[in-house]
Design a protein around this motif. Structure first.
Motif, PDB file in Angstrom:
ATOM      1  N   ILE A   1       0.554  -1.327  -0.021  1.00 53.57           N
ATOM      2  CA  ILE A   1       0.139  -0.083  -0.138  1.00 53.57           C
ATOM      3  C   ILE A   1       0.882   1.256   0.158  1.00 53.57           C
ATOM      4  O   ILE A   1       0.563   2.137  -0.527  1.00 53.57           O
ATOM      5  N   ILE A   2       2.041   1.785   0.851  1.00 57.81           N
ATOM      6  CA  ILE A   2       2.836   2.098   0.501  1.00 57.81           C
ATOM      7  C   ILE A   2       3.670   2.790  -0.405  1.00 57.81           C
ATOM      8  O   ILE A   2       3.725   4.070  -0.820  1.00 57.81           O
ATOM      9  N   LEU A   3       4.218   1.516  -1.034  1.00 62.84           N
ATOM     10  CA  LEU A   3       5.086   1.276  -1.947  1.00 62.84           C
ATOM     11  C   LEU A   3       3.941   2.019  -2.904  1.00 62.84           C
ATOM     12  O   LEU A   3       4.441   3.296  -4.039  1.00 62.84           O
ATOM     13  N   LYS A   4       2.644   1.561  -3.025  1.00 64.94           N
ATOM     14  CA  LYS A   4       2.015   2.080  -4.442  1.00 64.94           C
ATOM     15  C   LYS A   4       1.140   3.823  -4.246  1.00 64.94           C
ATOM     16  O   LYS A   4       1.986   4.369  -5.747  1.00 64.94           O
ATOM     17  N   LEU A   5       1.178   4.020  -3.214  1.00 64.16           N
ATOM     18  CA  LEU A   5       0.748   5.422  -3.052  1.00 64.16           C
ATOM     19  C   LEU A   5       2.151   6.081  -3.867  1.00 64.16           C
ATOM     20  O   LEU A   5       2.118   7.416  -3.666  1.00 64.16           O
ATOM     21  N   LEU A   6       3.647   6.180  -3.526  1.00 65.28           N
ATOM     22  CA  LEU A   6       4.371   6.971  -3.010  1.00 65.28           C
ATOM     23  C   LEU A   6       5.222   6.927  -4.344  1.00 65.28           C
ATOM     24  O   LEU A   6       5.164   7.660  -5.409  1.00 65.28           O
ATOM     25  N   SER A   7       4.533   5.202  -5.331  1.00 69.64           N
ATOM     26  CA  SER A   7       4.323   5.426  -6.680  1.00 69.64           C
ATOM     27  C   SER A   7       3.173   6.508  -7.316  1.00 69.64           C
ATOM     28  O   SER A   7       4.164   7.044  -8.633  1.00 69.64           O
ATOM     29  N   GLU A   8       2.649   6.698  -6.890  1.00 66.82           N
ATOM     30  CA  GLU A   8       2.006   7.131  -8.075  1.00 66.82           C
ATOM     31  C   GLU A   8       1.933   9.537  -7.257  1.00 66.82           C
ATOM     32  O   GLU A   8       1.233  10.635  -8.006  1.00 66.82           O
ATOM     33  N   HIS A   9       2.900   9.411  -6.299  1.00 62.25           N
ATOM     34  CA  HIS A   9       2.881  10.623  -5.546  1.00 62.25           C
ATOM     35  C   HIS A   9       4.401  10.736  -5.248  1.00 62.25           C
ATOM     36  O   HIS A   9       4.997  10.191  -5.214  1.00 62.25           O
ATOM     37  N   ASP A  10       4.738  11.819  -6.100  1.00 63.78           N
ATOM     38  CA  ASP A  10       6.386  12.155  -5.341  1.00 63.78           C
ATOM     39  C   ASP A  10       7.127  11.857  -4.419  1.00 63.78           C
ATOM     40  O   ASP A  10       7.476  10.610  -4.531  1.00 63.78           O
ATOM     41  N   LYS A  11       6.119  12.691  -3.312  1.00 60.26           N
ATOM     42  CA  LYS A  11       6.758  11.853  -2.439  1.00 60.26           C
ATOM     43  C   LYS A  11       5.463  13.024  -1.662  1.00 60.26           C
ATOM     44  O   LYS A  11       4.482  13.162  -1.268  1.00 60.26           O
ATOM     45  N   MET A  12       5.830  11.505   0.016  1.00 64.54           N
ATOM     46  CA  MET A  12       4.135  11.881   0.684  1.00 64.54           C
ATOM     47  C   MET A  12       4.406  12.178   2.000  1.00 64.54           C
ATOM     48  O   MET A  12       5.959  11.425   2.794  1.00 64.54           O
ATOM     49  N   TYR A  13       4.472  12.394   3.063  1.00 65.14           N
ATOM     50  CA  TYR A  13       4.643  12.304   4.458  1.00 65.14           C
ATOM     51  C   TYR A  13       3.621  11.350   5.346  1.00 65.14           C
ATOM     52  O   TYR A  13       2.317  11.347   4.676  1.00 65.14           O
ATOM     53  N   GLY A  14       3.865  11.142   6.685  1.00 65.24           N
ATOM     54  CA  GLY A  14       3.468   9.461   7.089  1.00 65.24           C
ATOM     55  C   GLY A  14       1.785  10.052   7.648  1.00 65.24           C
ATOM     56  O   GLY A  14       1.189   9.451   6.548  1.00 65.24           O
ATOM     57  N   TYR A  15       1.080  11.428   7.770  1.00 63.21           N
ATOM     58  CA  TYR A  15       0.172  11.649   8.078  1.00 63.21           C
ATOM     59  C   TYR A  15      -1.392  11.410   6.929  1.00 63.21           C
ATOM     60  O   TYR A  15      -1.798  11.332   6.735  1.00 63.21           O
ATOM     61  N   GLU A  16      -0.091  12.346   5.858  1.00 65.16           N
ATOM     62  CA  GLU A  16      -0.451  12.537   4.455  1.00 65.16           C
ATOM     63  C   GLU A  16      -1.291  11.148   3.951  1.00 65.16           C
ATOM     64  O   GLU A  16      -1.871  10.450   3.077  1.00 65.16           O
ATOM     65  N   ILE A  17       0.109  10.224   4.609  1.00 66.75           N
ATOM     66  CA  ILE A  17      -0.361   8.564   3.644  1.00 66.75           C
ATOM     67  C   ILE A  17      -1.551   7.716   4.115  1.00 66.75           C
ATOM     68  O   ILE A  17      -2.267   7.342   3.951  1.00 66.75           O
ATOM     69  N   THR A  18      -1.911   8.497   5.653  1.00 67.47           N
ATOM     70  CA  THR A  18      -2.720   7.490   6.155  1.00 67.47           C
ATOM     71  C   THR A  18      -4.408   7.978   6.096  1.00 67.47           C
ATOM     72  O   THR A  18      -5.381   7.181   6.132  1.00 67.47           O
ATOM     73  N   GLN A  19      -4.325   9.932   5.340  1.00 69.32           N
ATOM     74  CA  GLN A  19      -5.331  10.199   5.259  1.00 69.32           C
ATOM     75  C   GLN A  19      -5.531   9.818   3.934  1.00 69.32           C
ATOM     76  O   GLN A  19      -6.871  10.061   3.023  1.00 69.32           O
ATOM     77  N   LYS A  20      -4.659   9.226   2.773  1.00 64.72           N
ATOM     78  CA  LYS A  20      -5.140   9.294   1.662  1.00 64.72           C
ATOM     79  C   LYS A  20      -5.618   7.793   1.411  1.00 64.72           C
ATOM     80  O   LYS A  20      -6.979   7.255   0.835  1.00 64.72           O
ATOM     81  N   VAL A  21      -5.068   7.194   2.381  1.00 68.61           N
ATOM     82  CA  VAL A  21      -5.855   5.603   2.157  1.00 68.61           C
ATOM     83  C   VAL A  21      -6.717   6.016   2.922  1.00 68.61           C
ATOM     84  O   VAL A  21      -8.122   5.156   2.139  1.00 68.61           O
ATOM     85  N   LYS A  22      -7.315   6.470   4.076  1.00 68.29           N
ATOM     86  CA  LYS A  22      -8.774   6.417   4.268  1.00 68.29           C
ATOM     87  C   LYS A  22      -9.770   7.184   3.588  1.00 68.29           C
ATOM     88  O   LYS A  22     -10.740   7.047   3.307  1.00 68.29           O
ATOM     89  N   ALA A  23      -9.209   7.706   2.615  1.00 64.50           N
ATOM     90  CA  ALA A  23      -9.914   8.718   1.353  1.00 64.50           C
ATOM     91  C   ALA A  23     -10.116   7.699   0.484  1.00 64.50           C
ATOM     92  O   ALA A  23     -11.376   7.735   0.192  1.00 64.50           O
ATOM     93  N   LEU A  24      -9.377   6.911  -0.481  1.00 61.37           N
ATOM     94  CA  LEU A  24      -9.490   6.675  -1.158  1.00 61.37           C
ATOM     95  C   LEU A  24     -10.306   4.940  -0.468  1.00 61.37           C
ATOM     96  O   LEU A  24     -11.346   4.529  -1.820  1.00 61.37           O
ATOM     97  N   THR A  25     -10.563   4.283   0.643  1.00 60.80           N
ATOM     98  CA  THR A  25     -10.869   3.700   1.198  1.00 60.80           C
ATOM     99  C   THR A  25     -12.445   3.796   2.050  1.00 60.80           C
ATOM    100  O   THR A  25     -13.068   3.298   2.100  1.00 60.80           O
TER     101      THR A  25
END
Length: 111
Positions: free
Chosen positions: A14-38
């Motif tokens: 999940i982490i690798l996939k998100l980072l492959s779609e976004h140049d860079k992300m910070y931790g909280y941003e990752i948690t929120q993106k997963v929450k939003a997408l799902t």
């Protein structure tokens, strides 16, 4: 599924996939993106996320940039070249696993 442990085995992917779609992300941003997408179905805790991020960094799959944002230091994670390659491998592995589970759960749909 928000409290399910099923996603933990897939957290790295999940982490690798998100980072492959976004140049860079910070931790909280990752948690929120997963929450939003799902739509809230998956909620990654900081206690699960940060050890995974640190492990991926130690394995050379991620690199970290630190930036000052609102008078605070923020760590941005991004894929290394090795991380990009591993993302493809992990996604392929996960797709095969899901297909195998689908065969077990609903054998009538198997070809």
């Amino acid at each position: 599924m928000a409290k399910s442990n099923l996603y933990k085995g897939s957290l790295t992917t999940i982490i690798l996939k998100l980072l492959s779609e976004h140049d860079k992300m910070y931790g909280y941003e990752i948690t929120q993106k997963v929450k939003a997408l799902t739509k809230g179905e998956l909620q990654i805790t900081e206690g699960a996320l940060y050890p995974s991020l640190h492990k991926l960094e130690a394995e050379g799959l991620l690199e970290v940039d630190v930036a000052k944002v609102d008078n605070r230091l923020r760590k941005y994670y991004k894929l290394t070249e090795k991380g990009t390659t591993e993302t493809v491998n992990k996604l392929d592995e996960l797709e095969r696993y899901i297909a195998t589970l689908q065969t077990l759960i609903n054998p009538k749909l198997s070809y």
